[in-house]
Write an enzyme that holds these catalytic residues in place. Structure first.
Site, PDB file in Angstrom:
ATOM      1  N   HIS A  99       0.854  -1.195   0.000  1.00 30.17           N
ATOM      2  CA  HIS A  99       0.000   0.000   0.000  1.00 30.17           C
ATOM      3  C   HIS A  99       0.886   1.241   0.000  1.00 30.17           C
ATOM      4  CE1 HIS A  99      -2.956   3.000   1.171  1.00 30.17           C
ATOM      5  NE2 HIS A  99      -3.878   2.140   0.785  1.00 30.17           N
ATOM      6  N   GLU A 176      -3.772   1.727  -7.598  1.00 30.13           N
ATOM      7  CA  GLU A 176      -4.229   2.843  -6.779  1.00 30.13           C
ATOM      8  C   GLU A 176      -3.344   4.057  -7.061  1.00 30.13           C
ATOM      9  OE1 GLU A 176      -6.464   1.600  -3.025  1.00 30.13           O
ATOM     10  OE2 GLU A 176      -4.358   1.457  -2.543  1.00 30.13           O
TER      11      GLU A 176
HETATM   12  C1  PEP Z   1      -6.885   3.041   0.069  1.00 24.84           C
HETATM   13  O1  PEP Z   1      -6.270   3.551   0.986  1.00 24.84           O
HETATM   14  O2  PEP Z   1      -6.545   1.936  -0.368  1.00 24.84           O
HETATM   15  C2  PEP Z   1      -8.002   3.788  -0.517  1.00 24.84           C
HETATM   16  C3  PEP Z   1      -8.406   3.443  -1.694  1.00 24.84           C
HETATM   17  O3  PEP Z   1      -8.500   4.801   0.241  1.00 24.84           O
HETATM   18  P1  PEP Z   1      -9.715   5.789  -0.169  1.00 24.84           P
HETATM   19  O4  PEP Z   1     -10.835   4.918  -0.666  1.00 24.84           O
HETATM   20  O5  PEP Z   1     -10.061   6.471   1.113  1.00 24.84           O
HETATM   21  O6  PEP Z   1      -9.208   6.689  -1.216  1.00 24.84           O
END
Ligand code: PEP
Length: 257
Positions: A99, A176
């Site tokens: 992450h 992400e």
């Molecule tokens: C995450 O931290 O993996 C994430 C997607 O957070 P958020 O949905 O709050 O952007």
């Protein structure tokens, strides 16, 4: 068989032991109902101390429990670390690794993440491997170079020889973009279509023997979930902020079902 759509609730360090348990106990019937939807996999990722209690609460159900990190080592003098064997023993079947927050605050490297993949698969735990670029990388057109850099050590671990040693060859890869996490920014569909198309080709070419599912994460909520789910290649969501509110989590699952 139809691939399930994954909903991973990443609670980070936002919920204490008590808050996490209260959430699960209070919403237990509804969570069980959501997790039993056909072609749906619901996974909750609370903090380490809460894993066992939540895994017990949902034992023998379709709801899965995930850790938010694990050690790259199997055992030994690594104070403060948590091994994949113990995670499996407390009932974890998934584990988030790589992450952006763990990379940034704990210095987790691509090489360590690759070792963690191996430790997890050895214990039949499905890794949820997070990758993604910063806003600066995006603006400089470096997204694909960065994703390639992050995926290279992982694809080396996922060779067919290594995989045949494990009963589990499933990996989730969560794209992400760091600049979309917790910011309320929803990326443009055209851009995401391009990224997921690239990821599908990359995984098929370099990790053909791994059962890979691609997820998206970054400010997913009940308003953008439908549009994001429709993007080709996205087969699940990693949800941070919105997963802390049961009504929002429920809406995301129901509105995309
Ligand atoms: C995450 O931290 O993996 C994430 C997607 O957070 P958020 O949905 O709050 O952007």
């Amino acid at each position: 068989m139809k691939q399930p759509f994954f909903y991973i609730a990443n609670w980070k360090m936002n919920s204490s032991f008590e808050q996490s348990l209260t959430f699960c106990m209070h919403n237990q019937p509804a969570l069980l109902q959501l997790s039993a939807y056909p072609d749906t996999t619901l996974v909750i990722a609370p903090s380490f101390p809460t894993l066992y209690a939540i895994a017990q609460l949902f034992e023998n159900s379709a709801l899965h429990v995930s850790a938010q990190n694990c050690s790259e080592y199997t055992h030994g003098a690594y104070t403060g670390q948590v091994d994949s064997t113990s995670l499996a023993q407390v009932g974890c079947t998934y584990c988030i690794i790589g992450h952006s927050e763990t990379r940034a605050y704990c210095g987790e490297t691509d090489a360590q993440i690759a070792k963690k993949v191996n430790c997890l698969l050895e214990q039949n735990i499905t890794p949820i491997i997070c990758i993604g670029e910063t806003k600066a990388d995006y603006e400089q057109g470096k997204t694909f170079a960065l994703l390639e850099q992050q995926l290279l050590p992982i694809r080396k671990v996922l060779t067919s020889e290594a995989l045949t040693a494990h009963t589990n060859n499933r990996c989730l890869i969560a794209y992400e973009p760091i600049w979309a996490i917790g910011t309320g920014i929803t990326l443009l569909t055209d851009y995401l279509t391009k990224v997921f198309s690239w990821l599908q080709v990359y995984c098929a070419k370099h990790m053909p023997n791994t059962n890979i599912t691609l997820l998206y994460g970054g400010s997913i909520d009940e308003n953008n979930a439908g549009t994001l789910k429709a993007i080709d290649g996205i087969n699940g969501f990693l949800i941070g902020g919105a997963s802390l509110d049961f009504q929002k989590l429920q809406k995301i699952i129901v509105c995309t079902y």
